[in-house]
Design a protein around this motif. Structure first.
Motif, short mmCIF file in Angstrom:
data_model
loop_
_atom_site.label_atom_id
_atom_site.label_comp_id
_atom_site.label_asym_id
_atom_site.label_seq_id
_atom_site.Cartn_x
_atom_site.Cartn_y
_atom_site.Cartn_z
N ASP A 145 0.85 -1.19 0.00
CA ASP A 145 0.00 0.00 0.00
C ASP A 145 0.89 1.25 0.00
OD1 ASP A 145 -2.28 1.53 0.13
OD2 ASP A 145 -2.45 1.41 2.31
N GLU A 146 0.33 2.37 -0.41
CA GLU A 146 1.12 3.61 -0.43
C GLU A 146 0.39 4.74 0.27
OE1 GLU A 146 2.11 4.39 -4.48
OE2 GLU A 146 3.86 3.06 -4.43
N LYS A 147 1.17 5.55 0.98
CA LYS A 147 0.64 6.78 1.57
C LYS A 147 1.61 7.89 1.21
CE LYS A 147 -2.38 4.61 4.37
NZ LYS A 147 -3.62 4.35 3.65
N THR A 148 1.07 9.08 0.97
CA THR A 148 1.94 10.22 0.70
C THR A 148 1.89 11.17 1.87
OG1 THR A 148 1.51 9.99 -1.64
CG2 THR A 148 2.45 12.08 -0.91
N VAL A 180 -1.62 1.08 9.69
CA VAL A 180 -1.35 2.32 8.97
C VAL A 180 -2.58 2.70 8.15
CG1 VAL A 180 0.18 3.50 7.37
CG2 VAL A 180 1.09 1.73 8.89
N LEU A 181 -3.39 3.62 8.69
CA LEU A 181 -4.63 4.01 8.05
C LEU A 181 -4.51 5.37 7.38
CD1 LEU A 181 -7.21 3.10 10.86
CD2 LEU A 181 -6.38 1.67 9.00
N ASN A 182 -3.56 6.15 7.84
CA ASN A 182 -3.51 7.56 7.46
C ASN A 182 -2.05 7.99 7.47
OD1 ASN A 182 -3.64 10.62 8.30
ND2 ASN A 182 -5.71 10.10 7.62
N PRO A 183 -1.68 9.02 6.67
CA PRO A 183 -0.29 9.47 6.68
C PRO A 183 0.24 9.79 8.09
CG PRO A 183 -1.45 10.49 4.85
CD PRO A 183 -2.48 9.70 5.63
N VAL A 184 -0.67 10.16 9.00
CA VAL A 184 -0.22 10.49 10.35
C VAL A 184 0.46 9.28 11.00
CG1 VAL A 184 -2.35 9.90 11.60
CG2 VAL A 184 -0.91 11.76 12.43
N ASP A 185 0.05 8.08 10.61
CA ASP A 185 0.67 6.86 11.17
C ASP A 185 2.10 6.71 10.68
OD1 ASP A 185 -1.67 5.84 12.61
OD2 ASP A 185 -2.53 5.61 10.61
#
Lengths: 505, 597
Positions: free
Chosen positions: B308-311, B363-368
Motif C-alpha cells: 500500500d502507499e501513503k503520501t 497504517v490508516l492515514n499518513p499520520v501513522d
C-alpha cells in the motif's frame, strides 16, 4: 506581699535554719513535689529562698540479684555441690554436679564462668575439680548482695559494685534531691507578712466591665496537658486533591467542561474512532445500560453521525483507510455510563456543548468515569478522570511534552518519560511515566496523544488538538501515600482514615 | 494488551544478533515491547499495544529488531509460486460467514519449536484481529493429506456436494470447497478425538466444540471445508484429525474463514511472513466466489502481498514532531521502520511516497507514517517546550456553585463525603422503605424514581445509579458504628433517574445530602443547618409538613426554597435506622443543588 497560694505555702513550710527537702515540704503542704519545686524556683528567683541540689546515688538489687541473694550465687552453689561430691580430691563429671546443685538453664553457664574467675577450682573437659582452700562463705559479691538488700550499699566497695553491675545483679540510679532554706530576705518578708494573692479562673463579662481584671491574677493552667479530641469538619481528601488539580489547570489557562454521565456510545466511542467491534466496547468493559438503553434518533446529531460513520468506513483524507469493521447507527445510539470523560471533549470539540470553538483553546474536567471491573485495592468501578486538551494551530509532540512536564512538576513529579503507545483515537500516542516523589520508582501516570484526523475532521476541527487523561485517585495515592484506593473513595470509607488524612494544598 | 512468549535464543538467531538478555529487553522496550516476566521454560513474556499485530510471534519480533538495527531496510515482500490449488466457494456457504482466504507454504523444515511458535501465532491472531474467531479463524493443514482432483466432473458440480468443475481455468489443478451444510449432514473425526461426529455433535460432545459453539449454533448452515475425500475442517470451531500438522509436516495448507475479507487476508499475510522467515516457500491459492456472493471480486489470488502507499509531506512531519529534519534523515527513518520512501514533490513542496508492507494493519492515514518517523528518530530525543499559546482559564459555573455549597456545609460542621454514584436497588430503595417505580410520578417521595440500570453488572452491589444520596450517607454511618460520634456527614454529588424527555433519557442532577448522627440528634438540628445554608445563598426556606417512607411521620417536612419544593428534611425512621444497624437517632436533609443558584 502578695504571692500565689503555692508559693505562700512553701515559704511558710521552709525554715531559716534547717534545710528541708522538697519531698518533706510537699507532704507537709499537701501539694505534689512538682508544684513545690516550681514554686521554690520562683521564690528563689525573687531572692526569698535558697535551693541547694545534691545528687544521691541509690543502689538496688535486680530481680536476678534478689534471687541469688536468697538461693546463693550459682558459682557458690556449684562449689558446694563439688565439695560434697569430693571434687577436691578427684574431678567430678559436670552433669552430676548440675543435678546436685539444682542449677538450671542459663545458671549453669553463669556458674561455670564465675567458678573459674573466683578460683574455686578448674573445669577440664566437662569435669570439675574444686579447690579445698577457697572460701565461698566470705564471697565478697554474696556479702555485698546482703548489704545492699539491707540498705547498707555505702559499705560495699566500688570494685565489687562494678562487678555486680556488670553481672546485671544491681542497678545504680542517680537522683537529684533539692533542699530549701529561707534567705534573709525571705525571713524579712515573712516578718512583714505574706498573703495569698486572689486568682481568677475565668474571664467573665463582669470582670471586664468592672475594670477588676486589672487587679487580679489568673489561675495558671497546665498548658502542656492533653486536650479533648475534636473532629474537624473538613473537605474530603480526594476533593482537596481535585481542587488542587483544578487550581493548577485553571492557572495554566484551562476552562472547565461539564456534561452527562449517561451518554450515547456515539459520543463515548464512535467519535473517538473506536471501531464498533473493538474488544473494549463489549459489556465486559463498559457499563451498558438496560434502562434507558438507546438515544432517540432525533437526538442524534445526524450530520456529525454521517461524517463519523464515513471516517470509520472509509477513513479521512486522500490516502486514508477506514476500519474493516461493521458500523451501525443503532450501536452508536446505545446508552452507557461513560468510560471516560473524553465524551465531554467530543461534545465540546464538535460545538455541541459551547458552540463552535476557534483556536486557541484549553479545556479540562476532573469528573467521574465508570469501568466494569473488579473492585480491589487499586481498582474502582468509578473513579475521577483528569481530562485535558489543547487546541491550537501547528501543535507538535514537543508542545504536548512541555505541557505535561509543567503539569506534573506542580505535584513534585519530575523526569517525565514519554513511551510511544497506541490508542485508536490519537497518533502519536504516549504513555506517561514519572518518578514517584517518595520511592523514586518509575510509574505510569497518564496517557496522551494528538487526536487523529479521523477524530478531528468529522468534528469540523481543522487544527491540532492534543489531549491527555489520568486517574485522579492515582495521583492522590501518590500524593497522600494511601495504599487502598477504597479508603479514598466510596461508601466503604473509614471515617478515621478521612479524619486523620493530611490536608492537601 | 497482547502478550507474546518469545525464546530469547530463537530471537537472537532470527534477528542475527548477539545481544545479551538485558540488552535485548532494553531494545525491545524501545520498540514498545515490554518485558513482563519469564515463562517456566525461560521464554520472555513481551507485552505490547494492539497496533503491531505483526509482532505476535518470535519471527515478527525478530523482524522489528532487524529493522531497528539496520540489518534490514525498506519493504520486503516474499516471492511466491503460482497457484496450483483453488478454494471454491459454494452457493451454500453460510450467509453469516461468507469469506475465505488461504495460502500454501512448502518446504518447511518443521520442528517442535517452529510448530509451537506457529500455534502461538495462530492463537494470538484469533484473540486479537480474529475477535475470538468470530471475525476470522485460521485452519492449518498438512497439505500432503489433502486430495484435490485434477479432473473434476460436471456431475459433482450439479449435485452441489462436490468441487465445481473449473478444469477450464488456467493453472488451477486442484481444489477444495468451502460450503455450508446442515448440522447433521456429514461426519468427521475432529482433532483430539477418535469418534466420527457430525458438526452438530462436535458442539455438544467435544471440549473445543463446546467452547466455540456460540459462534455458529444460530447458523442455519454450518461452515464446512471439503476435499475429494470429504469433510476435513469445521471452521471456526475445529479441524479434522486427518490433516493434522505435526513436527514432521513439510507443506502446509492454510485456510481462513470469517466475516470480513480484509481481516482474514491480513491474518493470512502475517502467517505467511512468519513462515517465510522460517524458510518456507509461499505458494498462491486462488479463491473463487460464486455468483451472488457479497464479495467485491469473484476471483482472488492470495495471500495478498500488495504494498500500500501513503503520501506524506515533509512539512507535516516537521510540524507534528516540532523539529527540523533533513530529507535524507526522513528517508532513513522510514526505511528503518521497514517502510519504503521515495522523495517527490507535491504542490511544489517536498513530500514522500511511502510504501507500507502488507503485514502492517495499523497504517490508516499518513499520520501513522509520521508516528513511525518519530519512533525511529526517538521521541524521547525531542525536548519539551511549553506551547506559546495564550488562553484564559476558569471553572464551570455549576462547579463553582457546588464548591461554594460544599464550603458552607463544612463551615456548619459537616464532614464532606465522596460516595459511589453506583449502588444497588436494595440500598437505594428497599432498605430506605421506598418502592422501585417503573414510571416517573410527579408526587413520588424524594428518591422514588425509576433508576438508571446497568445491563450486565459484575457485582450485585452495583446495579443502578443512585436516585438520591441519603442512602449512601446511611451506608457510611452503617460501616462506621465503631468510630467516634457525633458523625455529621454531608455529600454533594450526582443522582440520576430515567426521564424519556432528556437527550440521554436520564435526568442528572447534583444533590445535597446531610445526616446528623448523635445521641440527641433531632429535627431541629437538621432544620437549623438547612436554614443557615439557605440563608447563606439568599434563599427563603419554608418547611411544610409532608410524609416520606424513610422518615418519622410528624417529623418530616418538604424543603421549599423560594417557594419551590426541592427536597426533604426530617428524622430518619427507626425502621431505616435498625436496618442500618444504627443505635442512635439520625436527622437528615436532602435537596437539589440547583435550588441554591
Amino acid at each position: 506581699m502578695q504571692l500565689p497560694a503555692a508559693q505562700v505555702a512553701v515559704l511558710e513550710a521552709a525554715s531559716a535554719t534547717d534545710d528541708r527537702t522538697v519531698d518533706a515540704v510537699a507532704s507537709e503542704v499537701g501539694e505534689s513535689p512538682t508544684v513545690v519545686t516550681r514554686a521554690a524556683f520562683e521564690l528563689r528567683d525573687e531572692g526569698l529562698l535558697e535551693v541547694t541540689e545534691q545528687v544521691d546515688e541509690s543502689v538496688s538489687l535486680t530481680e536476678e540479684g534478689e534471687t541469688y541473694r536468697e538461693d546463693g550465687l550459682p558459682e557458690v552453689r556449684l562449689y558446694r555441690a563439688a565439695m560434697d561430691a569430693g571434687a577436691d580430691e578427684e574431678a567430678v563429671e559436670m552433669g552430676q554436679l548440675v543435678g546436685a546443685s539444682g542449677l538450671a538453664g542459663p545458671e549453669v553457664q553463669i556458674a561455670l564462668s564465675n567458678f573459674a574467675r573466683k578460683g574455686y577450682g578448674h573445669i577440664d573437659g566437662g569435669a570439675v575439680s574444686a579447690d579445698a582452700d577457697a572460701a565461698p562463705d566470705t564471697d565478697e559479691e554474696a556479702t555485698a548482695l546482703d548489704a545492699i538488700a539491707a540498705g547498707d550499699a555505702e559499705t560495699v566497695d566500688e570494685d565489687t559494685l562494678d562487678a555486680l553491675e556488670r553481672r546485671n545483679l544491681v542497678v545504680r540510679e542517680e537522683r537529684t534531691v533539692r533542699s530549701l532554706l529561707l534567705t534573709d530576705a525571705g525571713v524579712d518578708a515573712m516578718m512583714e507578712g505574706v498573703n495569698v494573692a486572689e486568682t481568677v479562673a475565668q474571664v467573665t463579662p463582669e470582670l471586664l466591665t468592672s475594670g477588676e481584671w486589672a487587679d487580679v491574677e489568673f489561675t495558671e493552667y497546665n498548658v502542656e496537658a492533653d486536650a479533648e479530641a475534636v473532629t474537624p469538619a473538613r473537605k474530603h481528601v480526594l476533593r482537596q486533591t481535585a481542587d488542587r488539580v483544578k487550581d493548577v489547570l485553571v492557572g495554566m489557562g484551562f476552562q472547565e467542561m461539564e456534561g452527562p454521565h449517561v451518554d450515547a456510545e456515539f459520543w463515548i466511542n464512535d467519535c473517538l474512532f473506536m471501531p464498533q467491534d473493538h474488544p473494549a466496547r463489549t459489556h465486559w468493559d463498559q457499563f451498558v445500560l438496560s434502562n434507558p438503553s438507546k438515544m432517540d434518533d432525533d437526538d442524534m446529531p445526524s450530520e456529525l453521525v454521517d461524517r463519523v460513520a464515513r471516517a470509520h468506513r472509509e477513513g479521512v483524507g486522500e490516502d486514508g483507510d477506514g476500519y474493516h469493521s461493521p458500523w451501525t447507527e443503532d450501536v452508536a445510539r446505545g446508552l452507557d455510563l461513560r468510560g471516560h470523560t473524553t465524551s465531554l471533549s467530543m461534545r465540546y470539540l464538535s460545538g455541541h456543548a459551547e458552540g463552535e470553538l476557534e483556536p486557541p483553546q484549553r479545556w479540562f474536567s476532573v469528573e467521574k468515569v465508570y469501568r466494569n471491573d473488579t473492585l480491589d485495592a487499586t481498582h474502582l468501578l468509578e473513579f475521577f478522570q483528569i481530562e485535558g486538551w489543547v487546541m491550537a494551530e501547528d501543535l507538535s509532540v514537543r508542545d504536548l511534552m512541555g505541557t505535561f512536564t509543567e503539569f506534573y512538576e506542580q505535584f513534585g513529579i519530575t523526569g517525565i518519560e514519554f513511551k510511544p503507545h497506541y490508542n485508536p483515537y490519537t497518533e502519536p500516542s504516549f504513555e506517561l511515566f514519572g518518578r514517584h516523589p517518595v520511592t523514586d520508582e518509575l510509574i505510569e501516570i497518564g496517557n496522551s496523544g494528538i487526536f487523529r484526523p479521523e477524530v478531528l475532521e468529522p468534528l469540523g476541527v481543522d487544527c491540532e488538538v492534543m489531549a491527555w487523561g489520568l486517574a485522579l485517585e492515582r495521583l492522590a495515592m501518590l500524593v497522600t501515600g494511601a495504599e487502598d484506593i477504597r479508603d479514598l473513595h466510596g461508601t466503604l470509607a473509614d471515617l478515621d482514615f478521612l479524619r486523620n488524612a493530611e490536608v492537601i494544598y | 494488551m497482547p502478550v507474546v512468549d518469545v525464546d530469547p535464543d530463537e530471537l537472537r538467531q532470527l534477528a542475527s544478533t548477539e545481544r545479551d538478555d538485558e540488552e535485548l529487553k532494553r531494545d525491545l522496550f524501545d520498540l514498545g515491547l515490554e518485558f513482563e516476566g519469564e515463562t517456566e521454560d525461560g521464554e520472555f513474556q513481551l507485552e505490547f499495544a494492539p497496533d503491531r499485530l505483526d509482532r505476535l510471534s518470535v519471527e515478527g519480533v525478530a523482524r522489528s529488531l532487524r529493522y531497528q538495527d539496520g540489518t534490514d531496510r525498506g519493504v520486503y515482500v516474499p516471492k511466491t509460486n503460482d497457484a496450483e490449488w483453488v478454494i471454491e466457494v459454494d452457493e451454500s456457504v453460510p450467509d453469516e460467514r461468507p469469506y475465505v482466504t488461504g495460502a500454501i507454504v512448502r518446504g518447511l523444515d518443521m520442528s517442535q519449536t517452529k510448530l509451537d511458535s506457529l500455534i502461538q501465532l495462530q492463537e494470538k491472531l484469533h484473540a486479537t484481529m480474529g475477535r475470538q474467531r468470530v471475525k476470522g479463524a485460521i485452519g492449518i493443514h498438512d497439505l500432503t493429506m489433502l486430495k484435490g482432483s485434477a479432473e473434476r466432473s460436471s456431475a459433482d458440480r450439479s449435485s452441489g456436494q462436490g468441487p465445481r468443475d473449473n478444469a477450464a481455468r488456467e493453472g488451477a489443478g486442484k481444489a477444495i470447497s468451502y460450503r455450508g451444510i446442515t448440522p447433521d449432514a456429514d461426519t468427521f473425526v475432529a482433532l483430539d478425538s477418535d469418534a466420527e461426529l457430525t458438526p452438530g455433535e462436535v458442539l455438544t460432545d467435544h471440549p473445543t466444540g463446546e467452547q466455540y459453539a456460540d459462534i455458529v449454533e444460530e447458523y442455519e448452515r454450518y461452515p464446512a471445508i471439503y476435499d475429494d475425500i470429504g469433510l476435513f475442517s469445521f471452521p471456526p470451531v475445529i479441524n479434522g484429525r486427518r490433516t493434522e500438522v505435526d513436527d514432521e509436516s513439510r507443506d502446509l495448507f492454510i485456510e481462513l474463514t470469517g466475516t470480513d475479507q480484509w481481516t482474514i487476508d491480513k491474518m493470512c499475510t502475517i502467517l505467511c511472513y512468519a513462515l517465510d522467515a522460517r524458510g518456507g516457500r509461499v505458494e498462491e491459492v486462488r479463491v473463487e466466489y460464486p455468483e451472488g456472493h457479497p464479495s467485491e471480486q469473484r476471483d482472488l489470488l492470495r495471500p495478498d502481498l500488495d504494498v500500500d502507499e501513503k503520501t506524506v509531506t515533509h512539512a507535516r512531519v516537521e510540524q507534528l514532531l516540532g523539529v527540523e529534519l533533513d530529507e535524507s534523515d526522513v528517508v532513513d527513518y522510514l526505511e528503518r521502520a521497514g517502510l519504503d520512501a521515495e522523495p517527490l514533490e507535491r504542490d511544489g513542496e517536498p513530500a514522500y511516497r511511502v510504501g507500507i508492507p502488507p503485514y502492517r494493519v495499523d497504517v490508516l492515514n499518513p499520520v501513522d507514517v509520521v508516528d513511525d518517523v518519530g519512533r525511529a528518530h526517538g521521541f524521547n530525543e525531542l525536548s519539551p517546550r511549553y506551547p506559546d499559546v495564550s488562553t484564559v482559564g476558569g471553572r464551570h459555573e455549576t462547579a463553582r456553585l457546588e464548591s461554594a455549597a460544599r464550603d458552607a456545609l463544612v463551615g456548619s460542621g459537616f464532614e464532606d463525603m465522596l460516595d459511589f454514584h453506583m449502588t444497588s436497588e436494595r440500598d437505594c430503595f428497599d432498605r430506605m422503605g421506598l418502592d422501585i417505580p417503573d414510571e416517573l410520578a410527579p408526587d413520588a417521595p424524594l428518591g422514588q424514581r425509576p433508576p438508571v440500570t446497568i445491563a450486565e453488572p459484575y457485582s450485585e452491589d452495583y446495579t443502578v445509579v443512585r436516585t438520591w444520596a441519603l442512602p449512601s450517607l446511611l451506608t457510611v454511618l452503617e460501616n462506621n458504628t465503631h468510630r467516634a460520634y457525633p458523625q455529621n456527614l454531608a455529600e454533594i454529588g450526582l443522582a440520576a433517574h430515567v426521564d424519556e424527555r432528556e437527550e440521554t433519557k436520564a435526568a442528572e442532577r447534583r444533590t445535597v445530602a446531610a445526616v446528623l448522627a448523635r445521641t440527641d440528634a433531632g429535627y431541629e438540628d437538621a432544620k437549623a443547618r438547612l436554614q443557615a445554608l439557605a440563608g447563606a445563598f439568599g434563599k427563603a426556606l419554608e418547611t411544610p409538613a409532608t410524609t416520606h417512607p424513610s422518615f418519622i411521620e410528624g417529623r418530616t417536612a418538604a424543603v421549599e426554597l423560594d417557594g419551590e419544593r426541592v427536597g426533604v428534611v426530617g428524622e430518619v425512621h427507626p425502621r431505616v435506622l435498625v436496618e442500618h444497624d444504627l443505635e442512635l437517632p439520625v436527622a437528615a436533609f436532602e435537596f437539589d443543588l440547583s435550588a441554591l443558584e
